[in-house]
Design a protein around this motif. Structure first.
Motif, PDB file in Angstrom:
ATOM      1  N   ARG A 207      69.159  -7.403  27.209  1.00 33.17           N
ATOM      2  CA  ARG A 207      70.402  -8.021  26.762  1.00 33.17           C
ATOM      3  C   ARG A 207      71.581  -7.063  26.861  1.00 33.17           C
ATOM      4  NH1 ARG A 207      72.041 -12.641  23.851  1.00 33.17           N
ATOM      5  NH2 ARG A 207      73.647 -12.189  22.319  1.00 33.17           N
ATOM      6  N   GLY A 208      71.368  -5.836  26.410  1.00 36.07           N
ATOM      7  CA  GLY A 208      72.354  -4.786  26.621  1.00 36.07           C
ATOM      8  C   GLY A 208      73.714  -5.067  26.022  1.00 36.07           C
ATOM      9  N   PHE A 211      77.153  -8.292  25.925  1.00 37.70           N
ATOM     10  CA  PHE A 211      77.568  -9.260  24.918  1.00 37.70           C
ATOM     11  C   PHE A 211      78.417  -8.613  23.829  1.00 37.70           C
ATOM     12  CE2 PHE A 211      74.044 -11.233  26.926  1.00 37.70           C
ATOM     13  CZ  PHE A 211      74.281 -12.577  26.832  1.00 37.70           C
ATOM     14  N   ASN A 212      78.549  -7.297  23.881  1.00 35.17           N
ATOM     15  CA  ASN A 212      79.002  -6.606  22.693  1.00 35.17           C
ATOM     16  C   ASN A 212      80.292  -5.831  22.886  1.00 35.17           C
ATOM     17  OD1 ASN A 212      78.215  -6.649  20.109  1.00 35.17           O
ATOM     18  ND2 ASN A 212      76.605  -5.119  20.277  1.00 35.17           N
TER      19      ASN A 212
HETATM   20  C1  LIG Z   1      76.151  -5.373  19.016  1.00 38.25           C
HETATM   21  O1  LIG Z   1      76.582  -4.275  18.223  1.00 38.25           O
HETATM   22  C2  LIG Z   1      76.072  -4.279  16.920  1.00 38.25           C
HETATM   23  C3  LIG Z   1      76.688  -3.105  16.159  1.00 38.25           C
HETATM   24  O2  LIG Z   1      77.281  -2.186  17.008  1.00 38.25           O
HETATM   25  C4  LIG Z   1      74.555  -4.167  16.948  1.00 38.25           C
HETATM   26  O3  LIG Z   1      74.048  -4.197  15.651  1.00 38.25           O
HETATM   27  C5  LIG Z   1      74.009  -5.336  17.743  1.00 38.25           C
HETATM   28  O4  LIG Z   1      72.620  -5.220  17.866  1.00 38.25           O
HETATM   29  C6  LIG Z   1      74.632  -5.385  19.119  1.00 38.25           C
HETATM   30  N1  LIG Z   1      74.182  -6.585  19.806  1.00 38.25           N
HETATM   31  C7  LIG Z   1      73.803  -6.572  21.067  1.00 38.25           C
HETATM   32  C8  LIG Z   1      73.392  -7.872  21.616  1.00 38.25           C
HETATM   33  O5  LIG Z   1      73.800  -5.580  21.748  1.00 38.25           O
END
Ligand SMILES: *[C@@H]1O[C@H](CO)[C@@H](O)[C@H](O)[C@H]1NC(C)=O
Ligand SMILES: *[C@@H]1O[C@H](CO)[C@@H](O)[C@H](O)[C@H]1NC(C)=O
Ligand SMILES: *[C@@H]1O[C@H](CO)[C@@H](O)[C@H](O)[C@H]1NC(C)=O
Ligand SMILES: *[C@@H]1O[C@H](CO)[C@@H](O)[C@H](O)[C@H]1NC(C)=O
Ligand SMILES: *[C@@H]1O[C@H](CO)[C@@H](O)[C@H](O)[C@H]1NC(C)=O
Ligand SMILES: *[C@@H]1O[C@H](CO)[C@@H](O)[C@H](O)[C@H]1NC(C)=O
Ligand SMILES: *[C@@H]1O[C@H](CO)[C@@H](O)[C@H](O)[C@H]1NC(C)=O
Length: 460
Positions: A207-208, A211-212
């Motif tokens: 997923r990486g 999305f973030n």
């Molecule tokens: C997005 O970032 C948050 C906090 O930085 C983290 O907890 C979460 O797992 C991340 N989600 C993905 C899909 O990478």
């Protein structure tokens, strides 16, 4: 004796290879029965390239971002929408033209000569080097494919991409290319759809961070992810790889009917927003997730395991865990149960406090049953994961040393699908020029021969 066996084995293999046998041997009859398209004896790739199949066209989207008229329109649109005429986005590398399209067409001609026609979708711009007399090339203006002309002019690639399937005369299945996609090796239709009719979906292995991030792209992935979780249930969805996408016109139309409001919104956005329907991610997961509807009567029978004519919470929980396996959570089932109870209570015949629901109460709750049937119905399309080794993606940085190293990798072992996405907007003019020159040299080395789609220098 040993030699005899091996020679006859070789002849058998040779004859079984179908097309080769037909061309090379006078005794092969036209009714020769081995289907060389699914025959794997001599290796898939050797034979697949010669297989006849339905015509497939390619569609490109392209923009000349250094055109002053284009920049003027973009700035005007931004001001009209109440944004500042952001210098940054006008100078954005997303719009820069490094003649990728010229080299992409070379790679297509060289490695996928079976592609029938090429449609180039633009705002009316035409690349200066393109031979418009080539009968395989058609330039399509946005006006020709946007049903709602008030959405134009548009600078949102997703808005444009959402209408590609409306191109007149386009093949039912077509390949969608960005101009920075290149074919580094021979490509056959089987690289997109297996002989058994499974569509290959190319996704990142995990997923990486796609999305973030705070980018519009990232926010939109999250938006679509949320929509899909509502319809199909939770899943660890991954971003789609930057590879040519095999689209089917009728499936695109079905996808857009399913998410009609979201596609209308995507089409209406003149510039990128945070909630557009990103083409490859949305299409790939629609293929992977969409299910045939189960009638609500059938649904009730599946859940009423003791045939009592009523549904209990226990039945709901146990059937959901059996059907949905890992994507199921007890909490989901409880929420669904509460929803059904609320829905039944709101109907003409209010429920008492009993812990069971009868058939007519459940059938009346169409929102919940529709959602449920999307999660437990039979898969509508068959799909398979595309191999990670098939593609190479590089967000070309402006750091010369890194660029050198990564470009050397590409030359040493060109993958079937190569995407060289540039990221120059954050650097100095000197470095940008250096990296651009390197990119030009790399493309020239990979694809040195002008294609039939280019004007010869004399005619230019
Ligand atoms: C997005 O970032 C948050 C906090 O930085 C983290 O907890 C979460 O797992 C991340 N989600 C993905 C899909 O990478
Ligand atoms: C845009 O660039 C001009 C000069 O080219 C500058 O005067 C102006 O302040 C810039 N605007 C923004 C929003 O950066
Ligand atoms: C892009 O536009 C510029 C300015 O109009 C023009 O000089 C250039 O040739 C165009 N590029 C292509 C590939 O057509
Ligand atoms: C065309 O798009 C505009 C802006 O989104 C919208 O207000 C209008 O209703 C649309 N027209 C049709 C016929 O859908
Ligand atoms: C279904 O249950 C409701 C109460 O929840 C009741 O009023 C109704 O008569 C029942 N219908 C049938 C067909 O049993
Ligand atoms: C572009 O490059 C910069 C650093 O050079 C990096 O911080 C940024 O994340 C890159 N943008 C993307 C979209 O990869
Ligand atoms: C765009 O970028 C180039 C080089 O990166 C720079 O020279 C130019 O001033 C920029 N234009 C604007 C309007 O910011």
């Amino acid at each position: 004796m040993k030699a005899l066996i091996s020679i006859s084995t070789i002849i058998m293999l040779y004859v079984a290879s179908g097309r080769l046998a037909r061309e090379a041997s006078p005794w092969a009859s036209p009714s020769f029965s081995v289907d060389h398209c699914s025959d794997n004896l001599l290796g898939r790739r050797l034979l697949a390239g010669s297989c006849p199949h339905e015509p497939i066209d390619a569609v490109y989207t392209w923009v000349n971002g250094s055109d002053p008229e284009f920049r003027r329109q973009l700035s005007e649109t931004l001001v009209h929408l109440g944004h500042p005429p952001a210098n940054e986005s006008v100078n954005d590398s997303r719009f820069a033209d490094n003649e990728e399209l010229r080299y992409s067409l070379r790679s297509l001609e060289q490695h996928a000569p079976w592609v029938r026609r090429i449609y180039l979708v633009t705002n009316g711009q035409v690349p200066a080097w393109l031979d418009l007399d080539n009968p395989r090339i058609t330039v399509v203006r946005h006006e020709e494919i946007f049903p709602n002309k008030s959405h134009l002019p548009t600078f949102s690639s997703s808005a444009i991409e959402s209408h590609l399937h409306r191109i007149k005369g386009l093949s039912e299945h077509f390949l969608f290319f960005n101009d920075d996609f290149f074919l580094g090796q021979p490509v056959v239709l089987e690289d997109f759809v297996s002989p058994r009719g499974e569509y290959l979906t190319f996704l990142w292995p995990s997923r990486g961070g796609a999305f973030n991030q705070s980018s519009a792209h990232s926010c939109s992935l999250t938006h679509v992810d949320r929509l899909f979780t509502q319809r199909y249930g939770p899943e660890e969805r991954r971003a789609a790889a930057h590879v040519p996408l095999l689209l089917k016109r009728s499936i695109v139309a079905e996808l857009q009917t399913t998410f009609a409001a979201e596609y209308e919104h995507t089409s209406a956005a003149h510039v990128r927003t945070n909630d557009y329907m990103q083409t490859s991610f949305t299409y790939s997961y629609f293929l992977r997730s969409e299910r045939r509807r189960v009638s609500s009567g059938r649904l009730f029978e599946m859940f009423d395991t003791d045939r009592s004519g009523t549904l209990s919470e226990r039945e709901l929980l146990s059937v959901m865990s059996g059907l949905l396996g890992r994507s199921y959570s007890v909490r989901d089932a409880r929420l669904l149960w509460d929803e059904l109870r609320r829905c039944a209570a709101a109907g003409d015949t209010p429920t008492d406090s009993s812990t069971e629901l009868n058939r007519s109460a459940v059938l009346g709750c169409t929102t919940a049953t529709t959602r449920l049937s999307q999660r437990i119905g039979e898969r509508r399309y068959r799909t398979r994961d595309g191999a990670r080794s098939a593609w190479f993606y590089l967000k070309v940085p402006s750091r010369p040393q890194v660029v050198k190293r990564r470009f050397t990798e590409v030359l040493a072992n060109p993958r079937r699908f190569i995407c060289l996405n540039n990221n120059f907007s954050d650097s100095t003019a000197g470095r940008i020029k250096f990296v651009r020159d390197m990119l030009g040299q790399l493309l020239e080395r990979l694809f040195p021969w002008p294609s039939q789609f280019e004007l010869t220098s004399i005619r230019r």
